[in-house]
Scaffold this active site. Structure first.
Site, PDB file in Angstrom:
ATOM      1  N   ASP A 161       0.792  -1.429  -0.151  1.00  0.00           N
ATOM      2  CA  ASP A 161      -0.122  -0.057  -0.308  1.00  0.00           C
ATOM      3  C   ASP A 161       1.145   1.202   0.008  1.00  0.00           C
ATOM      4  O   ASP A 161       1.608   1.363  -0.762  1.00  0.00           O
ATOM      5  CB  ASP A 161      -0.495  -0.005   1.229  1.00  0.00           C
ATOM      6  CG  ASP A 161      -2.374   0.703   1.021  1.00  0.00           C
ATOM      7  OD1 ASP A 161      -2.395   1.699   1.472  1.00  0.00           O
ATOM      8  OD2 ASP A 161      -3.166   0.387   0.928  1.00  0.00           O
ATOM      9  N   HIS A 192      -3.387   5.706   3.677  1.00  0.00           N
ATOM     10  CA  HIS A 192      -4.862   5.003   3.365  1.00  0.00           C
ATOM     11  C   HIS A 192      -3.930   3.714   3.633  1.00  0.00           C
ATOM     12  O   HIS A 192      -4.905   2.655   4.642  1.00  0.00           O
ATOM     13  CB  HIS A 192      -4.348   4.274   1.812  1.00  0.00           C
ATOM     14  CG  HIS A 192      -5.364   3.388   1.566  1.00  0.00           C
ATOM     15  ND1 HIS A 192      -4.756   2.917   0.882  1.00  0.00           N
ATOM     16  CD2 HIS A 192      -5.988   3.863   0.485  1.00  0.00           C
ATOM     17  CE1 HIS A 192      -6.221   1.783   0.415  1.00  0.00           C
ATOM     18  NE2 HIS A 192      -6.573   2.986   0.135  1.00  0.00           N
ATOM     19  N   SER A 346     -11.374  -0.989  -0.526  1.00  0.00           N
ATOM     20  CA  SER A 346      -9.973  -0.774  -0.216  1.00  0.00           C
ATOM     21  C   SER A 346     -10.004  -1.145   1.298  1.00  0.00           C
ATOM     22  O   SER A 346      -9.632  -1.720   2.453  1.00  0.00           O
ATOM     23  CB  SER A 346      -9.492   1.093  -0.116  1.00  0.00           C
ATOM     24  OG  SER A 346      -8.312   0.735  -1.226  1.00  0.00           O
TER      25      SER A 346
END
EC number: 3.4.21.-
Length: 420
Positions: A161, A192, A346
């Protein structure tokens, strides 16, 4: 949405063939990287033959630069050697050089490298997450997370990520830095990856609260990177997991994009290497069959559900989806401390990776077969899941009789966790 979108070339739909090696053409609108390519070798190539091929590429590239007297292309950059046999490389080559490479009989196919980036993120601070409670309950609307006290202990989650804030209090020292294939900053300057990691193994927000988290950074502060860099992260995670015990490892990829054979092949190599891999289905409200690596059948593809047990309006769907998981307005960790709310497939995917780690802690064993176990414990509740799509929502099995071993059930109430 919190899904990371990979603008990857569309492979197979349109490909030119030069002496047996396909040069995959790109879909209209895809943001390719100028003169940058990913080259995948034939199956079964030996290390010796691969080294010989790479030496030929380097020699030929240098000779071309000398003859051209023009601005230098970078040449070969990344080399891929997955433990399961997948081999390839990426680099910066002009059209003539890439055509020379395509004429080689030992080349399987070539893809143009492309940009990887994240979509817009929904954010709201300091609210409790409903996703955990849903994973531990047979009915919606709960405020308590029921789970076995093993809580994924002994498992390791590789988060491919934007990086992870490994100092965040959520991880209690269980998060470590693994590798970085995008920049020279070993930190999550986007947020994120930390959010995803918190859903997997955070002490408050995590499905597997005692699991270890390894940060594998493939996207920069803007949530941008390359397909070739993502594949490097996948290779690194596979090798590291095999060295430490693949049967105790899970991997999470909350990213994806247009169909890419290279991306799918790399995902398949992770699964073949014995690592359970959870991948986001995508946020375009379309069939995920045209997305990668979501369309790879040997991994666990995850769609996003809402608090009302319906398909999230942004979530992709289709036969390639294995399960649904909570993905709408999910609270988890943010870099520097505290929490934030994000939405997307996600956010659904780390619930599944976390559940895989949780089941490893319970002694169910690891590997790609965990996806079947997760589907067995899932409950048939998703409303309007989409055409030809499962209606199964993940569940950790606490109190609903699916798991064939005793559970030492713990419970956490949101009123306690958030002082409400």
């Amino acid at each position: 949405m919190g899904f990371i979108t990979k603008a990857i070339p569309l492979a197979l739909a349109a490909a030119s063939v030069i002496n047996g090696a396909e040069i995959m053409e790109t879909r209209a609108g895809v943001q390719t990287l100028a003169d940058k390519y990913i080259v995948v070798m034939n199956d079964g190539m030996t290390d010796k033959d691969f080294d010989s091929h790479r030496s030929w590429v380097n020699r030929t590239h240098r000779r071309r630069l000398i003859r051209r007297g023009a601005k230098a292309m970078g040449g070969m950059k990344h080399t891929y050697r997955f433990p399961t046999g997948l081999k390839g490389y990426s680099g910066h080559f002009d059209e003539q050089m890439i055509n020379e490479i395509s004429k080689r009989a030992d080349v399987k196919y070539i893809e143009r490298d492309a940009r990887v980036q994240i979509n817009a993120i929904e954010q709201q601070d300091n609210v409790p997450s409903w996703g955990l409670a849903r994973v531990g309950s047979k009915e919606p609307g709960g405020t308590t997370y029921y789970y076995d006290g093993t809580a994924g202990e002994g498992s390791t989650a590789y988060v491919i990520d934007t990086g992870t804030d490994i100092q965040h209090e959520e991880f209690e020292g269980r998060a470590t830095w693994g590798a970085n294939f995008v920049d020279d900053m070993d930190m999550d300057c986007n947020g994120h990856g930390t959010h995803v990691s918190g859903t997997i193994g955070g002490k408050t927000f995590g499905v597997a609260k005692k699991s270890n988290v390894v940060a594998v950074k493939v996207l920069d502060c803007n949530g941008s990177g390359s397909n070739s860099g993502v594949i490097m992260g996948m290779e690194w995670a596979t090798k590291d997991a095999q060295q430490k015990g693949a049967d105790k490892a899970v991997a999470n990829m909350s990213l994806g994009g247009a169909f890419s054979q290279a991306s799918n092949d790399a995902a398949a190599a992770i699964a073949k290497g014995g690592v359970f891999l959870a991948v986001a289905a995508g946020n375009d409200n379309v069939d995920a069959a045209d997305s990668s690596p979501a369309s790879e059948p040997s991994i666990c593809t995850v769609a996003a559900s809402t608090e009302q047990d319906s398909k999230a309006d942004f979530s992709n769907f289709g036969q390639v989806v294995d399960v649904y998981a909570p993905g709408d307005s999910i609270t988890s960790a943010k870099p520097g401390g505290g929490s934030q709310v994000l939405s997307g497939t996600s956010m659904a995917t780390p619930h599944v990776a976390g559940l895989g780690a949780y089941l490893i802690g319970l002694g169910k064993g690891g590997g790609p077969g965990l996806c079947d176990t997760i589907k067995q414990t899932a409950i048939d509740v998703i409303q309007n899941p989409g055409a030809s799509t499962t209606s199964k929502l993940i569940n950790n099995g606490s109190g609903i009789g699916f798991l064939s071993f005793p559970l030492n059930i713990y419970e956490e109430q949101w009123s306690k966790l958030f002082d409400l």
